[in-house]
Design a protein around this motif. Structure first.
Motif, PDB file in Angstrom:
ATOM      1  N   MET A   1       0.842  -1.186   0.000  1.00 58.95           N
ATOM      2  CA  MET A   1       0.000   0.000   0.000  1.00 58.95           C
ATOM      3  C   MET A   1       0.882   1.242   0.000  1.00 58.95           C
ATOM      4  N   GLU A   2       0.599   2.121  -0.922  1.00 66.85           N
ATOM      5  CA  GLU A   2       1.426   3.318  -1.075  1.00 66.85           C
ATOM      6  C   GLU A   2       0.906   4.448  -0.190  1.00 66.85           C
ATOM      7  N   VAL A   3       1.455   4.492   1.028  1.00 71.87           N
ATOM      8  CA  VAL A   3       1.109   5.542   1.977  1.00 71.87           C
ATOM      9  C   VAL A   3       2.404   6.260   2.344  1.00 71.87           C
ATOM     10  N   SER A   4       2.361   7.583   2.395  1.00 70.85           N
ATOM     11  CA  SER A   4       3.544   8.333   2.805  1.00 70.85           C
ATOM     12  C   SER A   4       3.130   9.448   3.752  1.00 70.85           C
ATOM     13  N   LEU A   5       4.104   9.886   4.548  1.00 70.82           N
ATOM     14  CA  LEU A   5       3.901  10.977   5.495  1.00 70.82           C
ATOM     15  C   LEU A   5       4.799  12.127   5.081  1.00 70.82           C
ATOM     16  N   CYS A   6       4.231  13.309   5.079  1.00 71.41           N
ATOM     17  CA  CYS A   6       4.991  14.515   4.756  1.00 71.41           C
ATOM     18  C   CYS A   6       4.879  15.457   5.947  1.00 71.41           C
ATOM     19  N   LYS A   7       6.025  15.787   6.549  1.00 70.51           N
ATOM     20  CA  LYS A   7       5.998  16.673   7.712  1.00 70.51           C
ATOM     21  C   LYS A   7       5.440  18.035   7.316  1.00 70.51           C
ATOM     22  N   ALA A   8       4.482  18.478   8.104  1.00 67.95           N
ATOM     23  CA  ALA A   8       3.779  19.726   7.794  1.00 67.95           C
ATOM     24  C   ALA A   8       4.455  20.921   8.452  1.00 67.95           C
ATOM     25  N   GLY A   9       4.320  22.060   7.803  1.00 62.63           N
ATOM     26  CA  GLY A   9       4.778  23.329   8.355  1.00 62.63           C
ATOM     27  C   GLY A   9       3.618  24.306   8.406  1.00 62.63           C
ATOM     28  N   SER A  10       3.883  25.506   8.875  1.00 58.38           N
ATOM     29  CA  SER A  10       2.831  26.524   9.019  1.00 58.38           C
ATOM     30  C   SER A  10       2.076  26.777   7.712  1.00 58.38           C
ATOM     31  N   ASN A  11       2.784  26.646   6.588  1.00 60.98           N
ATOM     32  CA  ASN A  11       2.133  26.874   5.296  1.00 60.98           C
ATOM     33  C   ASN A  11       1.108  25.786   4.961  1.00 60.98           C
ATOM     34  N   ASP A  12       1.069  24.697   5.732  1.00 66.01           N
ATOM     35  CA  ASP A  12       0.104  23.612   5.520  1.00 66.01           C
ATOM     36  C   ASP A  12      -1.129  23.755   6.411  1.00 66.01           C
ATOM     37  N   ALA A  13      -1.208  24.811   7.207  1.00 65.68           N
ATOM     38  CA  ALA A  13      -2.298  24.954   8.184  1.00 65.68           C
ATOM     39  C   ALA A  13      -3.671  24.948   7.523  1.00 65.68           C
ATOM     40  N   VAL A  14      -3.821  25.628   6.397  1.00 61.62           N
ATOM     41  CA  VAL A  14      -5.121  25.699   5.728  1.00 61.62           C
ATOM     42  C   VAL A  14      -5.520  24.305   5.225  1.00 61.62           C
ATOM     43  N   GLN A  32     -22.643  16.460  18.546  1.00 59.61           N
ATOM     44  CA  GLN A  32     -22.845  17.843  18.991  1.00 59.61           C
ATOM     45  C   GLN A  32     -21.818  18.269  20.051  1.00 59.61           C
ATOM     46  N   ASP A  33     -20.584  17.830  19.893  1.00 63.09           N
ATOM     47  CA  ASP A  33     -19.501  18.150  20.840  1.00 63.09           C
ATOM     48  C   ASP A  33     -18.817  19.449  20.409  1.00 63.09           C
ATOM     49  N   LEU A  34     -19.567  20.520  20.518  1.00 62.38           N
ATOM     50  CA  LEU A  34     -19.131  21.813  19.980  1.00 62.38           C
ATOM     51  C   LEU A  34     -17.823  22.310  20.588  1.00 62.38           C
ATOM     52  N   GLU A  35     -17.603  22.008  21.864  1.00 66.75           N
ATOM     53  CA  GLU A  35     -16.408  22.510  22.558  1.00 66.75           C
ATOM     54  C   GLU A  35     -15.145  21.719  22.207  1.00 66.75           C
ATOM     55  N   THR A  36     -15.295  20.427  21.942  1.00 66.58           N
ATOM     56  CA  THR A  36     -14.110  19.570  21.813  1.00 66.58           C
ATOM     57  C   THR A  36     -13.830  19.086  20.402  1.00 66.58           C
ATOM     58  N   SER A  37     -14.755  19.251  19.478  1.00 62.28           N
ATOM     59  CA  SER A  37     -14.580  18.680  18.137  1.00 62.28           C
ATOM     60  C   SER A  37     -13.451  19.354  17.368  1.00 62.28           C
ATOM     61  N   PRO A  38     -12.546  18.553  16.776  1.00 61.87           N
ATOM     62  CA  PRO A  38     -11.519  19.123  15.904  1.00 61.87           C
ATOM     63  C   PRO A  38     -12.123  19.854  14.701  1.00 61.87           C
ATOM     64  N   ALA A  39     -13.371  19.528  14.330  1.00 64.20           N
ATOM     65  CA  ALA A  39     -14.021  20.227  13.211  1.00 64.20           C
ATOM     66  C   ALA A  39     -14.277  21.697  13.547  1.00 64.20           C
ATOM     67  N   ASN A  40     -14.269  22.041  14.827  1.00 62.85           N
ATOM     68  CA  ASN A  40     -14.500  23.426  15.251  1.00 62.85           C
ATOM     69  C   ASN A  40     -13.206  24.183  15.552  1.00 62.85           C
ATOM     70  N   GLU A  41     -12.063  23.545  15.370  1.00 63.53           N
ATOM     71  CA  GLU A  41     -10.796  24.231  15.653  1.00 63.53           C
ATOM     72  C   GLU A  41     -10.539  25.324  14.613  1.00 63.53           C
ATOM     73  N   THR A  42      -9.890  26.362  15.056  1.00 66.22           N
ATOM     74  CA  THR A  42      -9.533  27.455  14.150  1.00 66.22           C
ATOM     75  C   THR A  42      -8.202  27.161  13.454  1.00 66.22           C
ATOM     76  N   ILE A  43      -8.002  27.847  12.355  1.00 69.86           N
ATOM     77  CA  ILE A  43      -6.703  27.754  11.674  1.00 69.86           C
ATOM     78  C   ILE A  43      -5.604  28.247  12.612  1.00 69.86           C
ATOM     79  N   GLU A  44      -5.923  29.276  13.416  1.00 76.55           N
ATOM     80  CA  GLU A  44      -4.930  29.820  14.362  1.00 76.55           C
ATOM     81  C   GLU A  44      -4.468  28.751  15.360  1.00 76.55           C
ATOM     82  N   LYS A  45      -5.394  27.914  15.816  1.00 76.69           N
ATOM     83  CA  LYS A  45      -5.018  26.839  16.749  1.00 76.69           C
ATOM     84  C   LYS A  45      -4.097  25.832  16.058  1.00 76.69           C
ATOM     85  N   ILE A  46      -4.402  25.502  14.827  1.00 82.47           N
ATOM     86  CA  ILE A  46      -3.547  24.570  14.076  1.00 82.47           C
ATOM     87  C   ILE A  46      -2.158  25.164  13.863  1.00 82.47           C
TER      88      ILE A  46
END
Length: 156
Positions: A1-14, A32-46
């Motif tokens: 299986m062709e899976v690879s990991l690429c280390k991310a930098g700030s330019n990958d936040a979006v 409805q986990d509004l406080e804890t869901s990663p779907a609600n995280e901001t780009i700034e947090k990332i």
């Protein structure tokens, strides 16, 4: 299986933010986990996470396509935490996450143990982590009446 990991930098936040929202939105809608869901995280947090000296973020590629991400957090005493790992819905169920865990354990070969948390009610996630050697701890955290977090450890 062709899976690879690429280390991310700030330019990958979006890119990370867009994939996180897409991957976690079905769970946010379900629990409805509004406080804890990663779907609600901001780009700034990332961006802040990407800049943490104890964090490595990787974009997961399958057949050259970005399909998700994994954040590895270095704790004390060679303990590492996965927080979070996510695969886009259309790429789930292909064994990608399982392969990513193997790759990450090879990269961080000094690890004595790994930790992660997941949703108790998501049996598929629990099954995956148990299948690759993680053991459920006694710790739980009730998020709301629909959702409880459970925690796993893998000792090497």
């Amino acid at each position: 299986m062709e899976v690879s990991l690429c280390k991310a930098g700030s330019n990958d936040a979006v890119t990370i933010h867009e994939m996180k929202v897409k991957a976690f939105m079905p769970l946010l809608e379900k629990y409805q986990d509004l406080e804890t869901s990663p779907a609600n995280e901001t780009i700034e947090k990332i961006i802040a996470q990407l800049n943490q000296p104890f964090t490595d973020y990787f974009i997961i590629h399958h057949l050259e396509v970005a399909v998700g991400g994994i954040r590895v957090v270095r704790k004390d005493n060679q303990i590492y935490s996965v927080s979070p790992i996510f695969i886009l819905p259309e790429h789930q169920g292909k064994g990608i996450a399982q392969k990513v865990f193997t790759m990450v354990e090879q990269i961080y070969d000094d690890a004595k143990s790994w930790k992660l948390g997941t949703i108790l009610q998501e049996k598929g996630n629990c099954y995956l982590y148990e299948k690759i050697g993680y053991k459920k701890t006694t710790a739980t955290k009730v998020i709301n009446d629909k959702m409880t977090m459970v925690f796993y450890e893998k000792h090497l």
